[in-house]
Design a protein around this motif. Structure first.
Motif, PDB file in Angstrom:
ATOM      1  N   GLN A  94       0.835  -1.200   0.000  1.00  0.00           N
ATOM      2  CA  GLN A  94       0.000   0.000   0.000  1.00  0.00           C
ATOM      3  C   GLN A  94       0.868   1.249   0.000  1.00  0.00           C
ATOM      4  OE1 GLN A  94      -2.804  -0.508   3.239  1.00  0.00           O
ATOM      5  NE2 GLN A  94      -3.751  -2.255   2.230  1.00  0.00           N
ATOM      6  N   PRO A 128      -7.666   5.206   6.091  1.00  0.00           N
ATOM      7  CA  PRO A 128      -6.731   5.191   4.962  1.00  0.00           C
ATOM      8  C   PRO A 128      -7.454   5.059   3.615  1.00  0.00           C
ATOM      9  CG  PRO A 128      -5.912   3.782   6.720  1.00  0.00           C
ATOM     10  CD  PRO A 128      -7.314   4.186   7.100  1.00  0.00           C
ATOM     11  N   LYS A 131      -9.200   8.382   2.736  1.00  0.00           N
ATOM     12  CA  LYS A 131      -8.209   9.366   2.286  1.00  0.00           C
ATOM     13  C   LYS A 131      -7.755   9.062   0.859  1.00  0.00           C
ATOM     14  CE  LYS A 131      -6.288  10.784   6.733  1.00  0.00           C
ATOM     15  NZ  LYS A 131      -5.105  10.777   7.610  1.00  0.00           N
TER      16      LYS A 131
END
Length: 151
Positions: A94, A128, A131
């Motif tokens: 990621q 996350p 975002k």
């Protein structure tokens, strides 16, 4: 963007690594639970559906991410829309741009099918992911998701 990663359509040889990715995704979502046999069954159904696309991010013959999209008909749009699901990148990969590559590729699926809108559901506590979606231009709506199981 990682230059050694490429996006391609999934095939049956990808079922096990995709099921593993879904297991990691569903382990952090309160509304779903990991069940490998169910996930495998769903993936097989998607692979055989001409109105769906499963994309995988692959590097050195290893699946490191995936994304699914399905065509639905939107009365609001008066035509096809794409329901995006199962956007997941392996945790150790990621932040490298792989998710963006997958989302760009699913946008291509939308264009191919003349879809005027893409939509997805995201866990409201997965900061996350929220975002990430915001960063790549996805907008929150005033809609909420409701569901009823029939099992």
């Amino acid at each position: 963007m990682p230059t050694t990663v490429h996006i391609r359509n999934a095939n049956s040889a990808d079922l096990v690594p995709m099921t593993d990715l879904l297991n990691s995704l569903f382990s952090i979502e309160k509304d779903f639970s990991a069940d490998g046999s169910r996930q495998m069954k769903g993936l097989r159904m998607l692979l055989g559906n001409p109105r769906a696309r499963i994309l995988v991010a692959e590097e050195h013959d290893e699946v490191v991410g995936m994304c699914t999209g399905q065509i639905v008909i939107s009365t609001a749009e008066g035509g096809p829309s794409i329901l995006v699901e199962d956007v997941v990148v392996r945790s150790d990969r990621q932040g490298e741009g792989i998710g963006s590559m997958l989302m760009e590729a699913i946008l291509g699926f939308a264009v191919e099918n003349r879809a005027t809108r893409l939509q997805l559901l995201a866990d409201c506590e997965n900061t996350p992911a929220l975002k990430f979606y915001n960063k790549i231009g996805w907008n929150k709506t005033s809609m909420i998701c409701l569901r009823k199981t029939n099992a």
